[in-house]
Design a protein around this motif. Sequence first.
Motif, PDB file in Angstrom:
ATOM      1  N   GLY A 199       0.816  -1.204   0.000  1.00  0.00           N
ATOM      2  CA  GLY A 199       0.000   0.000   0.000  1.00  0.00           C
ATOM      3  C   GLY A 199       0.855   1.261   0.000  1.00  0.00           C
ATOM      4  O   GLY A 199       2.059   1.250  -0.257  1.00  0.00           O
ATOM      5  N   TYR A 200       0.211   2.366   0.330  1.00  0.00           N
ATOM      6  CA  TYR A 200       0.860   3.670   0.237  1.00  0.00           C
ATOM      7  C   TYR A 200       1.596   4.069   1.517  1.00  0.00           C
ATOM      8  O   TYR A 200       2.352   5.040   1.510  1.00  0.00           O
ATOM      9  N   SER A 201       1.358   3.400   2.628  1.00  0.00           N
ATOM     10  CA  SER A 201       2.045   3.730   3.883  1.00  0.00           C
ATOM     11  C   SER A 201       2.229   2.447   4.671  1.00  0.00           C
ATOM     12  O   SER A 201       1.323   1.604   4.729  1.00  0.00           O
ATOM     13  N   VAL A 202       3.405   2.310   5.292  1.00  0.00           N
ATOM     14  CA  VAL A 202       3.763   1.084   6.002  1.00  0.00           C
ATOM     15  C   VAL A 202       4.302   1.469   7.369  1.00  0.00           C
ATOM     16  O   VAL A 202       5.096   2.411   7.505  1.00  0.00           O
ATOM     17  N   LEU A 203       3.870   0.725   8.383  1.00  0.00           N
ATOM     18  CA  LEU A 203       4.338   0.921   9.752  1.00  0.00           C
ATOM     19  C   LEU A 203       5.052  -0.345  10.205  1.00  0.00           C
ATOM     20  O   LEU A 203       4.451  -1.428  10.238  1.00  0.00           O
ATOM     21  N   PHE A 204       6.338  -0.215  10.539  1.00  0.00           N
ATOM     22  CA  PHE A 204       7.139  -1.326  11.054  1.00  0.00           C
ATOM     23  C   PHE A 204       7.211  -1.203  12.570  1.00  0.00           C
ATOM     24  O   PHE A 204       7.486  -0.122  13.098  1.00  0.00           O
ATOM     25  N   ILE A 205       6.989  -2.306  13.268  1.00  0.00           N
ATOM     26  CA  ILE A 205       6.982  -2.320  14.729  1.00  0.00           C
ATOM     27  C   ILE A 205       7.969  -3.374  15.195  1.00  0.00           C
ATOM     28  O   ILE A 205       7.934  -4.528  14.741  1.00  0.00           O
ATOM     29  N   ASP A 206       8.868  -2.963  16.107  1.00  0.00           N
ATOM     30  CA  ASP A 206       9.881  -3.869  16.638  1.00  0.00           C
ATOM     31  C   ASP A 206      10.008  -3.636  18.133  1.00  0.00           C
ATOM     32  O   ASP A 206       9.656  -2.571  18.650  1.00  0.00           O
ATOM     33  N   ASP A 207      10.524  -4.636  18.815  1.00  0.00           N
ATOM     34  CA  ASP A 207      10.677  -4.558  20.276  1.00  0.00           C
ATOM     35  C   ASP A 207      12.043  -3.965  20.605  1.00  0.00           C
ATOM     36  O   ASP A 207      12.919  -4.635  21.158  1.00  0.00           O
ATOM     37  N   CYS A 208      12.237  -2.697  20.270  1.00  0.00           N
ATOM     38  CA  CYS A 208      13.487  -2.011  20.565  1.00  0.00           C
ATOM     39  C   CYS A 208      13.237  -0.513  20.519  1.00  0.00           C
ATOM     40  O   CYS A 208      12.223  -0.048  20.001  1.00  0.00           O
ATOM     41  N   ASP A 209      14.158   0.231  21.100  1.00  0.00           N
ATOM     42  CA  ASP A 209      14.048   1.684  21.101  1.00  0.00           C
ATOM     43  C   ASP A 209      14.597   2.310  19.827  1.00  0.00           C
ATOM     44  O   ASP A 209      14.112   3.358  19.387  1.00  0.00           O
TER      45      ASP A 209
END
Length: 297
Positions: A199-209
């Motif tokens: 898609g047009y926008s992607v959110l990556f989520i990880d367990d780190c600062d």
Amino acid sequence: MLSRQFRLLISNRAFSAAVQDATSSTEVADTRRELWRKPESPFVKTPQAWVSSLETVEDEKLGLVDLHPDIFRTTPRIDILHRNLTWQSVYRNVQMTKMLTKAEMPGGGRKPWPQKKTGRAHVGSIRAPQFIRGGFANGVRGPRTWFYMLPDAIRIQGLCVALTLKHAQDDLHIVDNIQNLQNGDSKFWIDLCEARNYGYSVLFIDDCDEVSGGLAEAQQALPWLNVMPVYGLNCFSLIKYDTVVLSRNALDRIEERLLTHIHRAGPMNKKYKYMDMKEKILQEAEGEEHPLMPPVV
């Protein structure tokens, strides 16, 4: 890029085709795991998701992972999700507008004309509300805030509903790793998102600062790519971005925290006495006082 409506229509067909291709071409690794407090009802099915890799443009399947039904198969309560989105939209708003009254306006101390025998209305000041440059009657008196706090149960349920909707719409993807990726070229990430229909926008989520590697370099040049730690996960960001990509570590941490809050017996906020915290509160801003510019109270 394909439209989101078309993606929803072909999601089930594409999933079954991907299963057949992955199982026929390569041997899929079994990445199933023990789910904590899994529902024992025979009518509750355990959802699954593919685990992919971000090292190549093509969507390389590494295996299947089980998702907890209490988080990724909850009832889609749109009203609960709407309460969370409304709360996130207004609780930080502060209206600083302050409209001055007649008494606060400069000037207007002299009576403009005599009280009687002029044929005009009785006026005591040119700063009265009916004049052009007069004060305001019943005007906005800021600062005003719309701050309020949603109950913990509503916020937790809102996150579960948002994750459920994302997974049901095939907009939630699991990857093995986000840290220390080799390729930081912007063209590579654009091709990757187009090939995988992110898609047009992607959110990556990880367990780190902090995120290091190729994703961190590309995120600086591509504003539609964003990286967020697990503790910043919220309903507004999940709905805002077209696609949400979770790492395996982020998936484990999200399930651990949400299940802990879902099954906890008592409130999380501890009861404090003011006398126990008085010394700390009074010395909280001791280092913030400026020697030449004291704060105005």
